[in-house]
Write an enzyme that holds these catalytic residues in place. Structure first.
Site, PDB file in Angstrom:
ATOM      1  N   ASN A 154      86.381 182.222  60.056  1.00 32.71           N
ATOM      2  CA  ASN A 154      86.993 182.592  58.812  1.00 32.71           C
ATOM      3  C   ASN A 154      87.627 183.995  58.807  1.00 32.71           C
ATOM      4  O   ASN A 154      88.654 184.250  57.972  1.00 32.71           O
ATOM      5  CB  ASN A 154      85.914 182.154  57.652  1.00 32.71           C
ATOM      6  CG  ASN A 154      84.875 183.088  57.742  1.00 32.71           C
ATOM      7  OD1 ASN A 154      84.378 183.428  58.555  1.00 32.71           O
ATOM      8  ND2 ASN A 154      84.287 183.317  56.608  1.00 32.71           N
ATOM      9  N   SER A 231      77.531 178.171  60.453  1.00 35.24           N
ATOM     10  CA  SER A 231      76.891 177.312  59.519  1.00 35.24           C
ATOM     11  C   SER A 231      75.565 177.297  59.745  1.00 35.24           C
ATOM     12  O   SER A 231      74.787 177.763  60.948  1.00 35.24           O
ATOM     13  CB  SER A 231      77.762 176.138  59.717  1.00 35.24           C
ATOM     14  OG  SER A 231      77.246 175.508  60.970  1.00 35.24           O
ATOM     15  N   THR A 232      74.901 176.722  58.489  1.00 38.73           N
ATOM     16  CA  THR A 232      73.563 176.533  58.565  1.00 38.73           C
ATOM     17  C   THR A 232      73.198 175.417  59.508  1.00 38.73           C
ATOM     18  O   THR A 232      72.052 175.694  60.118  1.00 38.73           O
ATOM     19  CB  THR A 232      73.149 176.051  57.176  1.00 38.73           C
ATOM     20  OG1 THR A 232      73.420 177.000  56.173  1.00 38.73           O
ATOM     21  CG2 THR A 232      71.450 176.044  56.908  1.00 38.73           C
ATOM     22  N   ALA A 233      74.006 174.485  59.788  1.00 39.99           N
ATOM     23  CA  ALA A 233      73.709 173.450  60.861  1.00 39.99           C
ATOM     24  C   ALA A 233      73.494 174.110  62.293  1.00 39.99           C
ATOM     25  O   ALA A 233      72.701 173.457  63.180  1.00 39.99           O
ATOM     26  CB  ALA A 233      74.647 172.300  60.836  1.00 39.99           C
ATOM     27  N   THR A 234      74.517 174.817  62.442  1.00 39.80           N
ATOM     28  CA  THR A 234      74.678 175.417  64.058  1.00 39.80           C
ATOM     29  C   THR A 234      73.413 176.167  64.032  1.00 39.80           C
ATOM     30  O   THR A 234      72.643 176.313  65.259  1.00 39.80           O
ATOM     31  CB  THR A 234      75.834 176.304  64.432  1.00 39.80           C
ATOM     32  OG1 THR A 234      77.096 175.446  63.931  1.00 39.80           O
ATOM     33  CG2 THR A 234      76.038 176.909  65.316  1.00 39.80           C
ATOM     34  N   GLU A 252      73.509 184.785  59.817  1.00 34.68           N
ATOM     35  CA  GLU A 252      74.159 184.855  58.506  1.00 34.68           C
ATOM     36  C   GLU A 252      74.741 183.354  58.452  1.00 34.68           C
ATOM     37  O   GLU A 252      75.606 183.144  58.946  1.00 34.68           O
ATOM     38  CB  GLU A 252      75.034 186.028  58.858  1.00 34.68           C
ATOM     39  CG  GLU A 252      74.687 187.336  58.977  1.00 34.68           C
ATOM     40  CD  GLU A 252      73.874 188.014  57.707  1.00 34.68           C
ATOM     41  OE1 GLU A 252      74.192 187.387  56.768  1.00 34.68           O
ATOM     42  OE2 GLU A 252      72.992 188.908  57.963  1.00 34.68           O
ATOM     43  N   CYS A 286      82.241 183.200  53.279  1.00 29.67           N
ATOM     44  CA  CYS A 286      80.811 182.616  52.821  1.00 29.67           C
ATOM     45  C   CYS A 286      80.448 182.983  51.391  1.00 29.67           C
ATOM     46  O   CYS A 286      79.612 182.724  50.970  1.00 29.67           O
ATOM     47  CB  CYS A 286      79.846 183.375  54.079  1.00 29.67           C
ATOM     48  SG  CYS A 286      79.957 184.955  54.072  1.00 29.67           S
ATOM     49  N   GLU A 467      71.794 192.557  57.713  1.00 28.54           N
ATOM     50  CA  GLU A 467      72.913 193.383  58.371  1.00 28.54           C
ATOM     51  C   GLU A 467      73.295 194.648  57.347  1.00 28.54           C
ATOM     52  O   GLU A 467      73.389 194.487  56.137  1.00 28.54           O
ATOM     53  CB  GLU A 467      74.220 192.756  58.975  1.00 28.54           C
ATOM     54  CG  GLU A 467      73.726 191.426  59.897  1.00 28.54           C
ATOM     55  CD  GLU A 467      74.885 190.821  60.349  1.00 28.54           C
ATOM     56  OE1 GLU A 467      76.010 190.756  59.611  1.00 28.54           O
ATOM     57  OE2 GLU A 467      74.916 190.464  61.438  1.00 28.54           O
TER      58      GLU A 467
HETATM   59  P1  NAD Z   1      80.107 176.931  63.314  1.00 26.33           P
HETATM   60  O1  NAD Z   1      78.541 177.190  62.831  1.00 26.33           O
HETATM   61  O2  NAD Z   1      80.692 175.886  63.267  1.00 26.33           O
HETATM   62  O3  NAD Z   1      80.450 178.061  64.296  1.00 26.33           O
HETATM   63  C1  NAD Z   1      80.086 179.317  64.307  1.00 26.33           C
HETATM   64  C2  NAD Z   1      80.258 179.763  65.731  1.00 26.33           C
HETATM   65  O4  NAD Z   1      79.075 179.250  66.471  1.00 26.33           O
HETATM   66  C3  NAD Z   1      81.389 179.715  66.610  1.00 26.33           C
HETATM   67  O5  NAD Z   1      81.501 180.540  67.337  1.00 26.33           O
HETATM   68  C4  NAD Z   1      81.071 178.233  67.452  1.00 26.33           C
HETATM   69  O6  NAD Z   1      81.793 178.011  68.542  1.00 26.33           O
HETATM   70  C5  NAD Z   1      79.383 178.517  67.383  1.00 26.33           C
HETATM   71  N1  NAD Z   1      78.568 177.574  67.759  1.00 26.33           N
HETATM   72  C6  NAD Z   1      78.789 176.022  67.264  1.00 26.33           C
HETATM   73  N2  NAD Z   1      77.864 175.302  68.090  1.00 26.33           N
HETATM   74  C7  NAD Z   1      77.003 176.048  68.449  1.00 26.33           C
HETATM   75  C8  NAD Z   1      75.846 175.995  69.322  1.00 26.33           C
HETATM   76  N3  NAD Z   1      75.310 174.532  69.557  1.00 26.33           N
HETATM   77  N4  NAD Z   1      75.377 177.014  70.136  1.00 26.33           N
HETATM   78  C9  NAD Z   1      76.006 178.173  69.990  1.00 26.33           C
HETATM   79  N5  NAD Z   1      77.086 178.475  69.331  1.00 26.33           N
HETATM   80  C10 NAD Z   1      77.540 177.456  68.719  1.00 26.33           C
HETATM   81  O7  NAD Z   1      80.608 177.827  61.776  1.00 26.33           O
HETATM   82  P2  NAD Z   1      82.235 177.759  61.424  1.00 26.33           P
HETATM   83  O8  NAD Z   1      82.802 176.590  60.938  1.00 26.33           O
HETATM   84  O9  NAD Z   1      82.820 178.681  62.471  1.00 26.33           O
HETATM   85  O10 NAD Z   1      82.007 179.144  60.199  1.00 26.33           O
HETATM   86  C11 NAD Z   1      82.001 178.750  58.894  1.00 26.33           C
HETATM   87  C12 NAD Z   1      80.612 178.892  58.456  1.00 26.33           C
HETATM   88  O11 NAD Z   1      80.082 180.243  58.674  1.00 26.33           O
HETATM   89  C13 NAD Z   1      80.308 178.601  56.901  1.00 26.33           C
HETATM   90  O12 NAD Z   1      79.170 178.147  56.722  1.00 26.33           O
HETATM   91  C14 NAD Z   1      80.254 180.148  56.405  1.00 26.33           C
HETATM   92  O13 NAD Z   1      79.596 180.114  55.202  1.00 26.33           O
HETATM   93  C15 NAD Z   1      79.383 180.727  57.455  1.00 26.33           C
HETATM   94  N6  NAD Z   1      79.840 182.334  57.516  1.00 26.33           N
HETATM   95  C16 NAD Z   1      78.721 182.996  56.987  1.00 26.33           C
HETATM   96  C17 NAD Z   1      78.923 184.339  56.940  1.00 26.33           C
HETATM   97  C18 NAD Z   1      77.898 185.128  56.324  1.00 26.33           C
HETATM   98  O14 NAD Z   1      78.064 186.320  56.573  1.00 26.33           O
HETATM   99  N7  NAD Z   1      76.631 184.802  56.044  1.00 26.33           N
HETATM  100  C19 NAD Z   1      80.053 184.977  56.949  1.00 26.33           C
HETATM  101  C20 NAD Z   1      81.151 184.075  57.439  1.00 26.33           C
HETATM  102  C21 NAD Z   1      80.949 182.656  57.529  1.00 26.33           C
END
Ligand code: NAD
Length: 486
Positions: A154, A231-234, A252, A286, A467
């Site tokens: 994002n 994401s929380t799932a990852t 985060e 986020c 952070e």
């Molecule tokens: P995502 O979790 O799908 O991916 C984030 C990163 O993790 C990517 O580089 C992806 O390739 C990597 N990834 C995916 N699966 C992985 C695995 N099994 N092992 C290791 N790495 C893996 O998230 P997204 O869709 O790219 O981003 C959107 C999410 O990020 C939203 O939930 C948003 O709220 C969150 N976000 C949080 C903040 C914060 O500071 N809290 C800031 C920006 C975005």
């Protein structure tokens, strides 16, 4: 033979660009066309990046903070010197407007280096006397080693540099993996590394999928620390995958951020800011507001004015400066965001503007882009998935509340706890409510005002760790207590 016009990215390992045999397609969200080939890295590429980072660590970690700061400042200068190029690339890769990239993403990416170059010069450690034992205790902080950094799509360069800068300022070397959907500006920054004097191997960037490259990084035994934004799932996968190695984790994660609008709020200021906080960057921040709770006595007035303001939030071609929003990151994401609007409708909610009502006016070239207008919904139950799940798009829900207790209960009634905004002129109320909110950040009568010195991060399912100036320094160093008896 057809000429290959795609941009083909390469990994950056040990100070060199290294081609990868396999690639992933990356799309221009504003047209829906492939425009870039991203390396599909796996264990082998990640391992060679980790080895390069390990080799660079002894030399980099013994430099003085001042010497490291000079390199960071030079990198900041170079990014600023190429601001327009980076802004255009970030917009094309991510779908956001060029204006947003030019005024937010890229300046902040440069500032991240500048900020940590400065803050690393000013940390002190603790000391305590135990005269009755003839002892002096003190702490020292040491860099951890090879830091694994994983960032989302994002705010691509913004969030990547928010990790690289504190990691290397503290003397670590890094292996970073940006999102496979938005890798271009990270690759462009690699070209500036040598010019900035970043020694080979201090910053390595490996591109690819989370499930391959990301997984290999998290599971690498010689990477003791992972800083992840996504994401929380990852985060759940990462936590499980890293558990056998007892890695230090900073997570985060997602948000479902409430705005609480009390009857005594400055309504004009609140509406202007809350439209921005709901829809900026296509709602793909986020920290974006997605639940707006309004005190019942002003609910009808607020809703009318808010919808009118949201209708003025323009969505269209990212390069056109009149547009506030560009395209969403991917076709799949657009479908996911739309499905939440459909769910709300099926549950009897009212959609006031945006999806299904105002269609962005697009030229032919952009007809297959992933666009969606700013959408305002009311009449959704708090228990609905629309109010509980992170949508991460230009969708916000408005709902009434009665009294302070109910406002706080509704705000806290989700599994997330990243950020909240409170709108009231009553100082006492603001303090009371802010204390009771289960979020890592509370903005009162404003949004997204940040002092990078202070902790940033979420409670509950929105994250683990913080952070910021001191917090990032603490995360990227190990502390040791030394006791000397004389
Ligand atoms: P995502 O979790 O799908 O991916 C984030 C990163 O993790 C990517 O580089 C992806 O390739 C990597 N990834 C995916 N699966 C992985 C695995 N099994 N092992 C290791 N790495 C893996 O998230 P997204 O869709 O790219 O981003 C959107 C999410 O990020 C939203 O939930 C948003 O709220 C969150 N976000 C949080 C903040 C914060 O500071 N809290 C800031 C920006 C975005």
């Amino acid at each position: 033979m057809e000429k290959n016009t795609f941009l083909v990215l390469e990994n950056f390992i040990g100070g060199k660009f290294v081609p990868c045999p396999a690639h992933i397609d990356s799309y221009d969200p504003s047209t829906g066309e492939v425009y870039c080939k991203v390396p599909d890295s796996g264990e082998e590429e990640v391992d060679s990046a980790v080895q390069a980072a390990k080799e660079a660590f002894p030399g980099w970690s013994v430099r003085s903070p001042d010497q490291r700061a000079q390199v960071l400042n030079k990198l900041a200068d170079l990014i600023e010197g190429h601001l327009e190029e980076f802004a255009q690339a970030e917009s094309r890769d991510q779908g956001k407007t060029v204006t947003f990239a030019r005024t937010v993403d890229i300046p902040r990416s440069a500032y991240n280096f500048r900020f940590f170059a400065s803050s690393v010069l000013h940390h002190t450690t603790d000391c305590s006397q135990m005269d009755h034992m003839d002892c002096l205790n003190y702490t020292v902080r040491c860099p951890v080693g090879v830091a694994g950094l994983i960032s989302p799509w994002n705010l691509p360069l913004y969030l990547l540099t928010w990790k690289i800068a504190p990691a290397i300022a503290a003397g670590n070397t890094v292996v970073a993996k940006p999102s496979e959907m938005s890798s271009v500006t990270a690759w462009m920054m690699c070209k500036l590394m040598q010019q900035a004097g970043v020694p080979s191997g201090v910053v390595n960037i490996v591109f690819g999928l989370g499930s391959r490259a990301g997984d290999a990084l998290v599971g690498h035994p010689e990477v003791p620390l992972i800083s992840f934004t996504g994401s929380t799932a990852t985060a759940r996968h990462i936590t499980e995958r890293s558990a056998p190695y007892c890695k230090k984790l900073s997570l985060e994660l997602g948000g479902k951020n409430p705005a609480l609008v009390f009857a005594d709020a400055d309504l004009d200021r609140c509406i202007e800011t809350t439209v921005r906080s709901s829809f900026s960057n296509q709602g793909e921040i986020c920290l974006c507001t997605s639940r707006i709770y309004v005190e019942r006595s002003i609910y009808a007035t607020f809703l009318e004015k808010f919808v009118a303001a949201a209708r003025k939030w323009k969505t269209g071609v990212p390069s056109d400066p009149v547009n506030n929003n560009g395209a969403l990151i991917s076709k799949e994401h657009l479908e996911k965001v739309r499905s939440f609007v459909a769910l709300a409708k099926s549950e009897g909610a009212t959609v006031h503007c945006g999806e299904g009502i105002n269609h962005p006016d697009l030229p032919n070239r952009n007809i297959n882009g992933y666009f969606m207008g700013a959408t305002v919904i009311s009449g959704v139950a708090d228990s609905s998935r629309v109010m509980q799940d992170e949508i991460f798009g230009p969708v916000t829900c408005v709902s009434p509340f009665d009294g302070e207790d109910e406002a706080v209960a509704k705000a806290n009634g989700v599994r997330y706890g990243l950020a909240a905004t409170v709108w009231s002129r009553d100082v006492g109320k603001v303090h009371r409510v802010a204390r009771r909110l289960q979020t890592g950040l509370v903005w009162t009568n404003c949004w997204l005002v940040r002092d990078l010195n202070l902790p940033f991060g979420g409670m509950k399912n929105s994250g683990v760790g913080r952070e910021g100036g001191r917090d990032s320094y603490h995360f990227f160093t190990e502390v040791k207590t030394i006791t000397i008896q004389h």
